[in-house]
Design a protein around this motif. Structure first.
Motif, PDB file in Angstrom:
ATOM      1  N   ARG A   1       0.837  -1.184   0.000  1.00  0.00           N
ATOM      2  CA  ARG A   1       0.000   0.000   0.000  1.00  0.00           C
ATOM      3  C   ARG A   1       0.882   1.247   0.000  1.00  0.00           C
ATOM      4  O   ARG A   1       2.002   1.238   0.514  1.00  0.00           O
ATOM      5  N   LEU A   2       0.340   2.309  -0.539  1.00  0.00           N
ATOM      6  CA  LEU A   2       1.072   3.569  -0.594  1.00  0.00           C
ATOM      7  C   LEU A   2       1.042   4.238   0.773  1.00  0.00           C
ATOM      8  O   LEU A   2      -0.032   4.493   1.326  1.00  0.00           O
ATOM      9  N   ASP A   3       2.240   4.490   1.318  1.00  0.00           N
ATOM     10  CA  ASP A   3       2.382   5.195   2.588  1.00  0.00           C
ATOM     11  C   ASP A   3       2.741   6.641   2.274  1.00  0.00           C
ATOM     12  O   ASP A   3       3.873   6.950   1.888  1.00  0.00           O
ATOM     13  N   ILE A   4       1.764   7.545   2.442  1.00  0.00           N
ATOM     14  CA  ILE A   4       1.969   8.944   2.059  1.00  0.00           C
ATOM     15  C   ILE A   4       3.034   9.598   2.921  1.00  0.00           C
ATOM     16  O   ILE A   4       3.860  10.376   2.435  1.00  0.00           O
ATOM     17  N   LYS A   5       3.051   9.253   4.218  1.00  0.00           N
ATOM     18  CA  LYS A   5       4.039   9.868   5.111  1.00  0.00           C
ATOM     19  C   LYS A   5       5.452   9.464   4.728  1.00  0.00           C
ATOM     20  O   LYS A   5       6.381  10.280   4.740  1.00  0.00           O
ATOM     21  N   GLU A   6       5.636   8.195   4.415  1.00  0.00           N
ATOM     22  CA  GLU A   6       6.971   7.701   4.057  1.00  0.00           C
ATOM     23  C   GLU A   6       7.268   7.878   2.570  1.00  0.00           C
ATOM     24  O   GLU A   6       8.401   7.656   2.137  1.00  0.00           O
ATOM     25  N   LYS A   7       6.230   8.237   1.796  1.00  0.00           N
ATOM     26  CA  LYS A   7       6.371   8.419   0.355  1.00  0.00           C
ATOM     27  C   LYS A   7       6.935   7.170  -0.320  1.00  0.00           C
ATOM     28  O   LYS A   7       7.891   7.229  -1.092  1.00  0.00           O
ATOM     29  N   SER A   8       6.333   6.046   0.018  1.00  0.00           N
ATOM     30  CA  SER A   8       6.809   4.778  -0.536  1.00  0.00           C
ATOM     31  C   SER A   8       5.697   3.743  -0.442  1.00  0.00           C
ATOM     32  O   SER A   8       4.701   3.926   0.271  1.00  0.00           O
ATOM     33  N   PHE A   9       5.893   2.633  -1.185  1.00  0.00           N
ATOM     34  CA  PHE A   9       5.011   1.478  -1.059  1.00  0.00           C
ATOM     35  C   PHE A   9       5.527   0.604   0.074  1.00  0.00           C
ATOM     36  O   PHE A   9       6.707   0.240   0.099  1.00  0.00           O
ATOM     37  N   THR A  10       4.670   0.267   1.036  1.00  0.00           N
ATOM     38  CA  THR A  10       5.070  -0.573   2.159  1.00  0.00           C
ATOM     39  C   THR A  10       4.246  -1.855   2.149  1.00  0.00           C
ATOM     40  O   THR A  10       3.054  -1.840   1.792  1.00  0.00           O
ATOM     41  N   PRO A  11       4.853  -2.989   2.526  1.00  0.00           N
ATOM     42  CA  PRO A  11       4.106  -4.258   2.530  1.00  0.00           C
ATOM     43  C   PRO A  11       3.093  -4.304   3.660  1.00  0.00           C
ATOM     44  O   PRO A  11       3.329  -3.783   4.754  1.00  0.00           O
ATOM     45  N   THR A  12       1.964  -4.915   3.419  1.00  0.00           N
ATOM     46  CA  THR A  12       0.948  -5.142   4.443  1.00  0.00           C
ATOM     47  C   THR A  12       0.569  -6.622   4.425  1.00  0.00           C
ATOM     48  O   THR A  12       0.935  -7.366   3.510  1.00  0.00           O
TER      49      THR A  12
END
Length: 405
Positions: free
Chosen positions: A28-39
Motif C-alpha cells: 500500500r502507498l504510505d503517504i508519510k513515508e512516500k513509498s510502497f510498504t508491505p501489508t
C-alpha cells in the motif's frame, strides 16, 4: 514520432501492471513515508456469521471479512451477542494472508429429550453416533440393553430404540450398574461383562457376546473364552491405528508407534490426540517450516504423560494443558473431537468445555445438570448428555441433546 506514444503506452501498461501486482500482494502507498510498504491480510470468518471483529480493542467490521493491516502484533477478538467470545494474538508480516476461523457457542444452549426410558447406564460407542443404553426400572417387559442410533431420526421426534438384550433373558440379580463392555473393531459386536448385585450370594460373573444389529434372544455365553476374542480384537484395532499412521510421514509414524498412546485421530484424520509414553524430542518433519500458519506456540519436547495434538498438515505439535496432571491414561470418555476436526470437547468438574485443537480459547458450552461420567458428540455436532430434569417424580435420567451450535 510514432515511437514515443508506443513507449509511453508500454511504460504506462507496465506501471499499472506493477501497481496491480503490488496491491494484490499487500503493498500500500504510505503517504508519510512516500513509498510502497508491505501489508498483511487477516481473513477472519466465524460460525455463526455476522459477528463483530475487534482488533486491539477497536471495532473493525463483521465476519466474514478480509482486513488489511501493516506488519505487527495484533489481538483479534470475535464477539456476537448471546454467544461465547473468541480471542487470539497473531504476528502479521508483509505479504502474508492469515486465516482465522472463530467458532462461537450459545450462552444458553437448548435441551431436547431423546429418550423417555429411564437409564441406569449409558456407554458411547467410539467412532459412531450410537450409544449403548442399560435400562432397569423393575419392568420385566422393558428392562434390558438398548441401542440408541442418534443420527437416524431428526429432532424433535424421539428416535426409536433397538432392543439388544432383554434382561429377562439373563440370570437373576444381574447389576447393570457394574456392566463393562468391549466393542469389536467394526462396532457390530460387543462383549458385555456382568456381575450379580453386591448382596447376592454367591457372587457370579458372566460374559456375553452380543450382536448390535439385532435382538439377542439367546445370548452367547463366552465367560470362559472371552480373553482370546478380546486379544484378537485388540490386534485388529492396533492394525487400524497403524494403517492410519501410514498416511503420516515415516519418521513421525515410527515415533508415534513407539512413544504415543494414541487417544484418537481427528475425524478428517489429519491430527492426532495423544498422551506421551516417554520423554522425547519430536524432530521437525517439514523443513523449512511453513509460513502463514497457526501461530500458537508449539511444543516439540515431549514430557511423559502430557497430552498433545499433532497436526500433520502444518507439522505442528501443541501441548493441551487442560487436564489434571494426575491422569494416568486419558481416553475418549473424557475428551472427544468435534466433527470439524478443529476443536476438542471435554469433561471438567460439573461442566463440559470446548477448546481449539491448539489448546487455546477454552469455552464452557454446558454447565447445567448432567451425569458426570457420560457425554457424546454426534457427527451433526449435537452434544448428548445423561440428565434428570425432574428427579422428584422421575427416579432415573434420560438422554438429552444440547444445542451447542
Amino acid at each position: 514520432m510514432k515511437i514515443l506514444p508506443r513507449l509511453f503506452f508500454i511504460f504506462a501498461f507496465l506501471a499499472i501492471f506493477f501497481l496491480i501486482v503490488a496491491y494484490s500482494r499487500g503493498y500500500r502507498l504510505d503517504i508519510k513515508e512516500k513509498s510502497f510498504t508491505p501489508t498483511g491480510i487477516l481473513a477472519i470468518t466465524s460460525l455463526p456469521k455476522a459477528a463483530k471483529i475487534y482488533i486491539n480493542n477497536e471495532l473493525k467490521g463483521a465476519t466474514d471479512s478480509n482486513i488489511t493491516l501493516p506488519p505487527g502484533e495484533y489481538t483479534v477478538e470475535v464477539k456476537k451477542e448471546g454467544y461465547t467470545g473468541w480471542k487470539k494474538t497473531v504476528n502479521l508480516k508483509g505479504e502474508w494472508v492469515l486465516s482465522l476461523n472463530a467458532v462461537l457457542f450459545p450462552l444458553n444452549p437448548s435441551l431436547s429429550p431423546l429418550t423417555n426410558l429411564g437409564i441406569i447406564r449409558a456407554i458411547a460407542i467410539d467412532n459412531t453416533d450410537k450409544i449403548l443404553i442399560f435400562s432397569e426400572n423393575n419392568n420385566l417387559e422393558k428392562d434390558g440393553i438398548y441401542l440408541f442410533e442418534g443420527s437416524q431420526t431428526p429432532l424433535p421426534i424421539l428416535p426409536p430404540l433397538k432392543l439388544i438384550l432383554a434382561k429377562k433373558n439373563l440370570p437373576e440379580n444381574i447389576d447393570f450398574k457394574k456392566a463393562e463392555v468391549t466393542f469389536s473393531p467394526d462396532y457390530k459386536e460387543v462383549i458385555i461383562d456382568l456381575k450379580t448385585i453386591d448382596n447376592f450370594y454367591p457372587q457370579a460373573n458372566f460374559s456375553y457376546l452380543l450382536s448390535l444389529d439385532e435382538e439377542n434372544k439367546n445370548p452367547l455365553d463366552i465367560t470362559t473364552s472371552k480373553q482370546a476374542l478380546i486379544d484378537a480384537w485388540e490386534k485388529e484395532k492396533l492394525a487400524i491405528k497403524l494403517k492410519l499412521l501410514n498416511a503420516y510421514p515415516k519418521e513421525l509414524a515410527k515415533i508415534a508407534s513407539d512413544s504415543f498412546h494414541i487417544i484418537s485421530f481427528s475425524p478428517d484424520e489429519t491430527k492426532i490426540l495423544y498422551q506421551a509414553k516417554k520423554t522425547i524430542n519430536l524432530p521437525a518433519i517439514i523443513t523449512p517450516p511453513l509460513i502463514a500458519v497457526n501461530q500458537t506456540e508449539e511444543t516439540r519436547q515431549l514430557k511423559k504423560d502430557s497430552i498433545y495434538v499433532y497436526d500433520k498438515k502444518e507439522d505442528k505439535n501443541y501441548l493441551i494443558n487442560i487436564f489434571p496432571k494426575n491422569i494416568n491414561q486419558l481416553n475418549e470418555s473424557l475428551v472427544q473431537w468435534l466433527p470439524d476436526s478443529k476443536h476438542l470437547i471435554f469433561l471438567e468438574t460439573k461442566k463440559i468445555a470446548v477448546v481449539d485443537y491448539d489448546g487455546t480459547n477454552k469455552q464452557t458450552v454446558y454447565s447445567g445438570p448432567f451425569e458426570s461420567l457420560f457425554f457424546k458428540v454426534n457427527s451433526d455436532s449435537r452434544l448428548i448428555i445423561l440428565t434428570n430434569l425432574n428427579p422428584e417424580t422421575n427416579p432415573l435420567p434420560d438422554l438429552y441433546a444440547v444445542g451447542i451450535k
